[in-house]
Design a protein around this motif. Structure first.
Motif, mmCIF file in Angstrom:
data_model
loop_
_atom_site.group_PDB
_atom_site.id
_atom_site.type_symbol
_atom_site.label_atom_id
_atom_site.label_comp_id
_atom_site.label_asym_id
_atom_site.label_seq_id
_atom_site.Cartn_x
_atom_site.Cartn_y
_atom_site.Cartn_z
ATOM 1 N N GLY A 1 -39.213 -69.235 -75.543
ATOM 2 C CA GLY A 1 -40.516 -68.076 -75.035
ATOM 3 C C GLY A 1 -39.716 -67.669 -73.357
ATOM 4 O O GLY A 1 -40.872 -67.411 -72.279
ATOM 5 N N ARG A 2 -38.694 -68.298 -72.859
ATOM 6 C CA ARG A 2 -38.647 -68.235 -71.045
ATOM 7 C C ARG A 2 -37.099 -66.958 -71.385
ATOM 8 O O ARG A 2 -36.404 -66.958 -72.425
ATOM 9 C CB ARG A 2 -38.147 -69.326 -70.570
ATOM 10 C CG ARG A 2 -39.893 -70.510 -70.955
ATOM 11 C CD ARG A 2 -39.453 -71.639 -69.866
ATOM 12 N NE ARG A 2 -40.552 -72.855 -69.572
ATOM 13 C CZ ARG A 2 -39.827 -73.852 -69.776
ATOM 14 N NH1 ARG A 2 -38.969 -74.185 -68.551
ATOM 15 N NH2 ARG A 2 -41.458 -74.694 -69.790
ATOM 16 N N ARG A 3 -36.882 -66.738 -70.151
ATOM 17 C CA ARG A 3 -35.909 -66.120 -70.069
ATOM 18 C C ARG A 3 -34.418 -66.651 -69.911
ATOM 19 O O ARG A 3 -34.335 -67.782 -69.360
ATOM 20 C CB ARG A 3 -35.687 -65.318 -68.421
ATOM 21 C CG ARG A 3 -36.782 -64.460 -68.772
ATOM 22 C CD ARG A 3 -36.546 -63.000 -67.647
ATOM 23 N NE ARG A 3 -37.423 -62.322 -67.440
ATOM 24 C CZ ARG A 3 -37.243 -61.203 -68.238
ATOM 25 N NH1 ARG A 3 -35.671 -60.629 -68.660
ATOM 26 N NH2 ARG A 3 -37.749 -60.191 -68.122
ATOM 27 N N ILE A 4 -33.492 -66.051 -70.431
ATOM 28 C CA ILE A 4 -32.133 -67.016 -70.078
ATOM 29 C C ILE A 4 -31.069 -66.493 -69.781
ATOM 30 O O ILE A 4 -31.282 -65.075 -69.328
ATOM 31 C CB ILE A 4 -32.043 -66.983 -71.849
ATOM 32 C CG1 ILE A 4 -31.296 -65.658 -72.819
ATOM 33 C CG2 ILE A 4 -32.336 -68.232 -72.793
ATOM 34 C CD1 ILE A 4 -30.794 -66.965 -74.289
ATOM 35 N N ASP A 5 -30.004 -67.239 -69.246
ATOM 36 C CA ASP A 5 -29.086 -66.734 -68.435
ATOM 37 C C ASP A 5 -27.926 -65.565 -69.393
ATOM 38 O O ASP A 5 -27.056 -66.469 -70.234
ATOM 39 C CB ASP A 5 -28.682 -67.204 -67.934
ATOM 40 C CG ASP A 5 -27.323 -66.709 -66.775
ATOM 41 O OD1 ASP A 5 -27.335 -65.760 -66.532
ATOM 42 O OD2 ASP A 5 -26.508 -67.810 -65.988
ATOM 43 N N LEU A 6 -28.290 -64.207 -69.450
ATOM 44 C CA LEU A 6 -27.458 -63.973 -70.146
ATOM 45 C C LEU A 6 -25.763 -63.478 -69.945
ATOM 46 O O LEU A 6 -25.231 -62.837 -70.564
ATOM 47 C CB LEU A 6 -27.836 -62.707 -71.378
ATOM 48 C CG LEU A 6 -29.088 -62.787 -72.186
ATOM 49 C CD1 LEU A 6 -29.434 -61.794 -72.894
ATOM 50 C CD2 LEU A 6 -28.804 -63.961 -72.941
ATOM 51 N N LEU A 7 -26.098 -63.218 -68.764
ATOM 52 C CA LEU A 7 -24.792 -62.984 -67.572
ATOM 53 C C LEU A 7 -23.262 -63.818 -67.475
ATOM 54 O O LEU A 7 -23.542 -64.380 -66.146
ATOM 55 C CB LEU A 7 -25.461 -62.008 -66.070
ATOM 56 C CG LEU A 7 -26.820 -62.465 -66.000
ATOM 57 C CD1 LEU A 7 -26.825 -61.399 -64.587
ATOM 58 C CD2 LEU A 7 -26.460 -60.335 -66.859
ATOM 59 N N ARG A 8 -22.948 -63.918 -68.247
ATOM 60 C CA ARG A 8 -21.370 -65.005 -68.612
ATOM 61 C C ARG A 8 -20.664 -64.727 -69.737
ATOM 62 O O ARG A 8 -21.520 -63.520 -70.611
ATOM 63 C CB ARG A 8 -22.069 -66.137 -68.864
ATOM 64 C CG ARG A 8 -22.935 -66.987 -68.109
ATOM 65 C CD ARG A 8 -23.374 -68.747 -68.306
ATOM 66 N NE ARG A 8 -24.618 -68.741 -69.431
ATOM 67 C CZ ARG A 8 -24.990 -69.264 -70.177
ATOM 68 N NH1 ARG A 8 -23.885 -70.650 -69.807
ATOM 69 N NH2 ARG A 8 -25.753 -69.552 -70.511
ATOM 70 N N ASP A 9 -19.365 -64.759 -69.383
ATOM 71 C CA ASP A 9 -18.739 -64.471 -70.291
ATOM 72 C C ASP A 9 -19.013 -65.318 -72.740
ATOM 73 O O ASP A 9 -19.038 -66.407 -71.832
ATOM 74 C CB ASP A 9 -16.603 -64.873 -70.064
ATOM 75 C CG ASP A 9 -16.676 -63.913 -69.037
ATOM 76 O OD1 ASP A 9 -17.551 -62.328 -69.075
ATOM 77 O OD2 ASP A 9 -16.034 -64.036 -68.136
ATOM 78 N N GLY A 10 -18.070 -64.859 -73.137
ATOM 79 C CA GLY A 10 -17.850 -65.790 -74.832
ATOM 80 C C GLY A 10 -19.003 -65.897 -74.801
ATOM 81 O O GLY A 10 -19.911 -66.923 -75.607
#
Length: 285
Positions: A131-140
């Motif tokens: 239900g919450r936003r997640i950090d997708l701005l990462r490699d791998g």
């Protein structure tokens, strides 16, 4: 490892801390060796497929024919480049109680991690709250789960130009996916235990990399997709390489145990950017 790094470790006075630092550097160096060995095997395979003899490849690399042949047969599998290079992070929802729509099978993170480690990767499993936003701005990054779990995943999956995910609502477990080109909607079902999994490499929100998504229409579908990755990875890598793509996987399960028995490609591997010649090797997602 650069010589100055070795010197810094050697200069650590506390022996336990020196031991820990040396152990960490050895692990990092081994990971680098695995990555470079995989790339080298892949290049040898590509050149040999283009008609180069092992003797010619060896002459170009400054190695003997026998050594080139040996290198081509040993080390991490070249098709592991499907997952990119460097450390990998598997994101999975944290399930505190009850069933959550879009969540993978509880065994999926462990099985995927085991497969990736067998391929020579360093793997970390992280949990996020549904239900919450997640950090997708990462490699791998590899995400196990569907768009119902986070607005970040919904946004990510709308970037797919070929396969459209229908987002299920609370109380509605009827998940489906539309193949826009074929004008067909896929849903799990049939007389035998069966599921459909969505597998895709999609662009990060910042456009600086990609995220791999594994989403079963039912929880067990994630296990079927992982089975396909374990048994058909070379074929999938040949078709998708490191391009952005999406595909549906058909999975058949044992009725008693829920274990996947078969996993096959249900649709073509739709490459989203076939006009771009992205290098196969060394692509960091």
């Amino acid at each position: 490892m650069p010589a100055d790094d070795v010197a810094r470790v050697f200069a650590i006075e506390d022996r336990v801390e020196r031991l820990k630092a040396a152990t960490e550097r050895v692990a990092a160096a081994q990971q680098t060796i695995n990555e470079l060995t995989r790339i080298r095997r892949a290049v040898i395979r590509e050149l040999h497929a283009d008609g180069w003899t092992f003797a010619r490849i060896g002459a170009a690399a400054g190695l003997s024919r026998a050594r080139i042949h040996q290198v081509s047969m040993q080390g991490p599998a070249p098709e592991g480049l499907f997952f990119g290079h460097g450390p990998l992070t598997v994101l999975v929802p944290e399930l505190r109680a009850g069933r959550v729509i879009g969540a993978p099978d509880p065994a999926a993170p462990q099985r995927l991690g085991q497969l990736l480690r067998q391929l020579g990767f360093s793997v970390t499993v992280e949990h996020f709250l549904p239900g919450r936003r997640i950090d997708l701005l990462r490699d791998g990054l590899i995400v196990l789960g569907g768009p119902e779990l986070s607005p970040s995943l919904r946004q990510l999956m709308t970037a797919d130009p070929r396969l459209r995910r229908a987002v299920a609502r609370a109380g509605d477990a009827r998940r489906a996916i539309e193949d826009r080109a074929a004008r067909r909607v896929y849903r799990p079902g049939g007389p035998d235990p069966h599921d459909i999994a969505y597998l895709a490499r999609l662009p990060r929100p910042d456009g600086l990399g990609s995220v791999l998504i594994i989403d079963g229409m039912q929880p067990a579908g994630s296990l079927g997709a992982i089975r396909l990755l374990a048994t058909r990875l070379a074929n999938l890598h040949e078709r998708a390489s490191n391009h952005r793509f999406s595909v549906l996987v058909s999975c058949r399960f044992d009725r008693a145990t829920g274990e996947p028995l078969e996993a096959e490609l249900l649709t073509p591997v739709y490459r989203h950017d076939p006009e771009k010649r992205t290098p196969t090797l060394g692509v960091r997602r």
